[in-house]
Design an enzyme around this catalytic site. Structure first.
Site, PDB file in Angstrom:
ATOM      1  N   ARG A 158       1.027  -1.664   0.119  1.00 13.56           N
ATOM      2  CA  ARG A 158      -0.090   0.108   0.186  1.00 13.56           C
ATOM      3  C   ARG A 158       0.255   1.733  -0.317  1.00 13.56           C
ATOM      4  O   ARG A 158       0.734   2.035  -1.052  1.00 13.56           O
ATOM      5  CB  ARG A 158      -0.792  -0.210   1.301  1.00 13.56           C
ATOM      6  CG  ARG A 158      -2.034   0.871   0.715  1.00 13.56           C
ATOM      7  CD  ARG A 158      -2.000   2.429   1.413  1.00 13.56           C
ATOM      8  NE  ARG A 158      -1.134   2.168   2.601  1.00 13.56           N
ATOM      9  CZ  ARG A 158      -0.351   3.826   3.607  1.00 13.56           C
ATOM     10  NH1 ARG A 158      -0.009   5.174   2.822  1.00 13.56           N
ATOM     11  NH2 ARG A 158       0.140   3.666   4.783  1.00 13.56           N
ATOM     12  N   ASP A 159       1.371   1.261   0.474  1.00 13.02           N
ATOM     13  CA  ASP A 159       2.006   2.625   1.217  1.00 13.02           C
ATOM     14  C   ASP A 159       3.528   3.093  -0.289  1.00 13.02           C
ATOM     15  O   ASP A 159       3.647   4.563  -0.235  1.00 13.02           O
ATOM     16  CB  ASP A 159       2.814   2.384   2.691  1.00 13.02           C
ATOM     17  CG  ASP A 159       3.038   4.652   2.813  1.00 13.02           C
ATOM     18  OD1 ASP A 159       3.648   5.284   1.737  1.00 13.02           O
ATOM     19  OD2 ASP A 159       3.560   4.633   4.002  1.00 13.02           O
ATOM     20  N   HIS A 207       6.034   4.612  12.397  1.00 10.16           N
ATOM     21  CA  HIS A 207       5.810   4.479  11.134  1.00 10.16           C
ATOM     22  C   HIS A 207       6.830   5.371  10.793  1.00 10.16           C
ATOM     23  O   HIS A 207       6.599   6.289  10.252  1.00 10.16           O
ATOM     24  CB  HIS A 207       4.183   4.910  10.287  1.00 10.16           C
ATOM     25  CG  HIS A 207       4.276   4.378   9.124  1.00 10.16           C
ATOM     26  ND1 HIS A 207       3.425   3.814   8.355  1.00 10.16           N
ATOM     27  CD2 HIS A 207       4.580   5.433   8.402  1.00 10.16           C
ATOM     28  CE1 HIS A 207       3.572   3.844   7.206  1.00 10.16           C
ATOM     29  NE2 HIS A 207       3.724   5.566   7.192  1.00 10.16           N
ATOM     30  N   HIS A 236       9.695   6.408   7.758  1.00 12.30           N
ATOM     31  CA  HIS A 236       9.492   7.115   5.915  1.00 12.30           C
ATOM     32  C   HIS A 236      11.365   7.294   6.623  1.00 12.30           C
ATOM     33  O   HIS A 236      11.614   8.642   7.865  1.00 12.30           O
ATOM     34  CB  HIS A 236       9.163   8.025   5.609  1.00 12.30           C
ATOM     35  CG  HIS A 236       8.199   7.480   5.032  1.00 12.30           C
ATOM     36  ND1 HIS A 236       7.680   7.099   3.687  1.00 12.30           N
ATOM     37  CD2 HIS A 236       6.674   7.875   6.300  1.00 12.30           C
ATOM     38  CE1 HIS A 236       6.431   6.541   3.571  1.00 12.30           C
ATOM     39  NE2 HIS A 236       5.506   6.722   5.065  1.00 12.30           N
ATOM     40  N   CYS A 247       4.302   9.342  -0.062  1.00  6.51           N
ATOM     41  CA  CYS A 247       2.944   9.505   0.066  1.00  6.51           C
ATOM     42  C   CYS A 247       3.227  11.222  -1.227  1.00  6.51           C
ATOM     43  O   CYS A 247       3.614  11.566  -1.109  1.00  6.51           O
ATOM     44  CB  CYS A 247       2.824  10.751   1.289  1.00  6.51           C
ATOM     45  SG  CYS A 247       1.286  11.384   1.421  1.00  6.51           S
ATOM     46  N   ASN A 285       9.287   4.112   3.466  1.00  4.45           N
ATOM     47  CA  ASN A 285       9.250   3.367   5.175  1.00  4.45           C
ATOM     48  C   ASN A 285      10.939   3.250   4.964  1.00  4.45           C
ATOM     49  O   ASN A 285      11.281   2.542   4.076  1.00  4.45           O
ATOM     50  CB  ASN A 285       8.749   2.228   4.688  1.00  4.45           C
ATOM     51  CG  ASN A 285       7.270   3.234   5.656  1.00  4.45           C
ATOM     52  OD1 ASN A 285       6.018   2.951   3.876  1.00  4.45           O
ATOM     53  ND2 ASN A 285       6.646   2.887   6.550  1.00  4.45           N
TER      54      ASN A 285
HETATM   55  P1  HMG Z   1     -12.090  14.150  -2.596  1.00  2.06           P
HETATM   56  O1  HMG Z   1     -12.033  15.200  -4.039  1.00  2.06           O
HETATM   57  O2  HMG Z   1     -12.915  15.857  -1.595  1.00  2.06           O
HETATM   58  O3  HMG Z   1     -13.310  13.416  -1.936  1.00  2.06           O
HETATM   59  O4  HMG Z   1     -11.270  13.835  -2.072  1.00  2.06           O
HETATM   60  P2  HMG Z   1     -15.323  13.888  -2.885  1.00  2.06           P
HETATM   61  O5  HMG Z   1     -16.240  13.028  -1.168  1.00  2.06           O
HETATM   62  O6  HMG Z   1     -15.847  15.014  -2.628  1.00  2.06           O
HETATM   63  O7  HMG Z   1     -16.045  13.061  -3.954  1.00  2.06           O
HETATM   64  C1  HMG Z   1     -15.721  13.086  -5.062  1.00  2.06           C
HETATM   65  C2  HMG Z   1     -15.386  11.427  -5.879  1.00  2.06           C
HETATM   66  O8  HMG Z   1     -14.830  11.530  -5.789  1.00  2.06           O
HETATM   67  C3  HMG Z   1     -16.938  11.401  -6.335  1.00  2.06           C
HETATM   68  O9  HMG Z   1     -17.242  10.497  -7.695  1.00  2.06           O
HETATM   69  C4  HMG Z   1     -16.764  10.257  -5.255  1.00  2.06           C
HETATM   70  O10 HMG Z   1     -17.617   9.312  -5.213  1.00  2.06           O
HETATM   71  C5  HMG Z   1     -15.336   9.914  -5.636  1.00  2.06           C
HETATM   72  P3  HMG Z   1     -17.639  11.596  -8.853  1.00  2.06           P
HETATM   73  O11 HMG Z   1     -18.942  11.686  -8.363  1.00  2.06           O
HETATM   74  O12 HMG Z   1     -16.271  13.206  -8.662  1.00  2.06           O
HETATM   75  O13 HMG Z   1     -17.852  11.477  -9.883  1.00  2.06           O
HETATM   76  N1  HMG Z   1     -14.687   9.416  -4.424  1.00  2.06           N
HETATM   77  C6  HMG Z   1     -13.959   7.904  -3.743  1.00  2.06           C
HETATM   78  N2  HMG Z   1     -14.483   7.394  -5.110  1.00  2.06           N
HETATM   79  C7  HMG Z   1     -13.450   6.129  -4.536  1.00  2.06           C
HETATM   80  N3  HMG Z   1     -13.586   6.094  -3.296  1.00  2.06           N
HETATM   81  C8  HMG Z   1     -13.627   6.401  -2.732  1.00  2.06           C
HETATM   82  C9  HMG Z   1     -13.735   7.629  -3.064  1.00  2.06           C
HETATM   83  N4  HMG Z   1     -14.377   9.105  -1.849  1.00  2.06           N
HETATM   84  C10 HMG Z   1     -14.860  10.060  -2.680  1.00  2.06           C
HETATM   85  N5  HMG Z   1     -13.134   5.881  -1.267  1.00  2.06           N
HETATM   86  C11 HMG Z   1     -10.692  11.863  -0.351  1.00  2.06           C
HETATM   87  C12 HMG Z   1     -11.400  12.990  -0.698  1.00  2.06           C
HETATM   88  C13 HMG Z   1     -10.632  11.237   0.671  1.00  2.06           C
HETATM   89  C14 HMG Z   1     -11.439  11.072  -1.012  1.00  2.06           C
HETATM   90  C15 HMG Z   1      -9.987  12.599  -1.440  1.00  2.06           C
HETATM   91  O14 HMG Z   1      -8.904  13.120  -0.838  1.00  2.06           O
HETATM   92  C16 HMG Z   1      -8.293  11.031  -1.400  1.00  2.06           C
HETATM   93  O15 HMG Z   1      -8.702   9.925  -1.307  1.00  2.06           O
HETATM   94  N6  HMG Z   1      -7.252  10.595  -0.366  1.00  2.06           N
HETATM   95  C17 HMG Z   1      -6.477  10.242  -0.188  1.00  2.06           C
HETATM   96  C18 HMG Z   1      -4.813  10.770   0.086  1.00  2.06           C
HETATM   97  C19 HMG Z   1      -4.206   9.179  -0.442  1.00  2.06           C
HETATM   98  O16 HMG Z   1      -3.922   7.949  -0.389  1.00  2.06           O
HETATM   99  N7  HMG Z   1      -2.251   9.680   0.135  1.00  2.06           N
HETATM  100  C20 HMG Z   1      -1.777   8.666   0.521  1.00  2.06           C
HETATM  101  C21 HMG Z   1      -2.446   7.431   1.501  1.00  2.06           C
HETATM  102  S1  HMG Z   1      -1.928   8.098   3.164  1.00  2.06           S
HETATM  103  C22 HMG Z   1      -0.189   7.878   3.875  1.00  2.06           C
HETATM  104  O17 HMG Z   1       0.256   8.084   2.617  1.00  2.06           O
HETATM  105  C23 HMG Z   1       0.108   8.384   5.064  1.00  2.06           C
HETATM  106  C24 HMG Z   1       0.638   7.069   5.580  1.00  2.06           C
HETATM  107  O18 HMG Z   1       1.226   6.273   5.475  1.00  2.06           O
HETATM  108  C25 HMG Z   1       1.258   7.633   6.865  1.00  2.06           C
HETATM  109  C26 HMG Z   1       2.302   8.565   7.485  1.00  2.06           C
HETATM  110  O19 HMG Z   1       3.367   8.284   6.588  1.00  2.06           O
HETATM  111  O20 HMG Z   1       2.332   9.293   7.223  1.00  2.06           O
HETATM  112  C27 HMG Z   1      -0.915   6.370   6.153  1.00  2.06           C
HETATM  113 MG    MG Z   2       3.777   6.124   5.155  1.00  2.00          MG
END
Ligand code: HMG
Ligand code: MG
Length: 304
Positions: A16-17, A208, A210, A241, A250
């Protein structure tokens, strides 16, 4: 060794990450093979994919396919990242058993990563956590930027503690403290964990790190004597990220296992099998392997 835990739980986050940040498209079958290989290394927790918006993270748009095509090994759990109710519905649809929600201790990062404030992210989680629990799913939580933010700079450990306490209070069984951009150093990491542990029992905290600045192993070593016994890591040091510029992978799982083995701390992981998996994924992706242990092992092999 006194002062250190006897056993550590590794949470493998590479699929995933790691893969969320790869520049070129990765075939679903490669992701599936990676997870299946990891399942045979002794790792018991493998974060498989992410049910976030495919527009935000196209690399993991095949989350349903990945979760249905892997061979789930008994005794191994395959948590998935879920940002909102629509992500939970998708995850439930393919039989996820554990989810992870995620937020940040920096307002700017929260907006960049999830398009909402920290408070809004918590409001979003509440029904997700309730529904997940009703479906007997366990819920983990991540907090990003615990040792620094790419946009806001320094972070107050008291803010991390407050957020962790809130997530734990909502029923998240494990809180993973993310140094998203790998900016922390050992004394700072230990102080942050100690301040969170005043509010959340240490056995429910994961670290966690990186490894952007090569501090991850040192940070882990500094946190172990506090009682930390859950470590997130990524095979071959994959990752980063997409919403944190310059953040690299990581800490490599192999490097963590090697260090823990040398300290007589049990992990249940077969280092040789893990190294083989690490070589498989870095060769398949055509990328440099970030694990020092794997690179050393390959070097030794090529000389004999
Ligand atoms: P948004 O654009 O504000 O969402 O994104 P929305 O609710 O306004 O929806 C917009 C569109 O997205 C709609 O579709 C929804 O249906 C669709 P449309 O009507 O335009 O066709 N949608 C989805 N589709 C599929 N699955 C879903 C989903 N949700 C909405 N779940 C949202 C808000 C949170 C969804 C967006 O910002 C997002 O997906 N962000 C994720 C970013 C991400 O994955 N970052 C990396 C992971 S975090 C990380 O790596 C850190 C970590 O490792 C820890 C660390 O290292 O610190 C965990
Ligand atoms: Mg991470």
């Amino acid at each position: 060794m006194s002062g250190y835990p006897r056993h550590v739980k590794l949470v493998e986050v590479g699929p995933r990450d790691g893969l969320q940040n790869e520049p070129s498209p990765i075939e679903t079958r490669v992701k599936v093979e990676l997870i299946n290989r990891l399942s045979h290394t002794g790792l018991r927790t493998i974060e498989a994919t992410s049910f976030v918006s495919p527009k935000w993270v196209p690399q993991l748009a095949d989350a349903e396919e990945v979760l249905t095509q892997i061979t789930r090994k008994e005794g191994v759990v395959y948590p998935v990242l879920v940002p909102n109710m629509s992500g939970l519905e998708r995850a439930l649809g393919v039989g996820a058993e554990e989810i992870a929600v995620f937020t940040a201790v920096s307002e700017t990062f929260s907006q960049k990563n999830t398009n909402c404030s920290i408070a809004e992210s918590i409001e979003r989680f509440k029904p997700v956590i309730t529904r997940a629990h009703a479906e007997s799913l366990r819920v983990r939580a991540y907090i990003s930027c615990v040792l620094g933010c790419p946009y806001e700079g320094a972070i107050d450990p008291a803010d991390v503690a407050g957020l962790a306490q809130q997530l734990y209070g909502l029923g998240c069984y494990e809180i993973s403290l993310g140094d998203t951009i790998g900016v922390g150093t050992p004394r700072q990491a230990a102080a942050m964990v100690a301040s969170v542990a005043a509010f959340v029992p240490i056995e429910h905290l994961a670290v966690h790190f990186h490894d952007t600045r090569g501090q991850a192993l040192a940070n882990i070593l500094a946190c172990l004597p506090l009682g930390v016994s859950i470590i997130d890591a990524s095979v071959s040091g994959l990752g980063g990220c997409p919403y944190a510029n310059g953040a690299t992978g990581n800490v490599a799982t192999e490097d963590v296992i090697y260090m823990l083995q040398g300290m007589d701390i049990e992990t249940g992981v077969d280092l040789c099998k893990l190294i083989e998996t690490s070589i498989f994924i870095s060769n398949t992706l055509g990328r440099d392997n970030q694990s020092r242990v794997t690179r050393a092992q390959v070097g030794v092999r090529s000389q004999t």
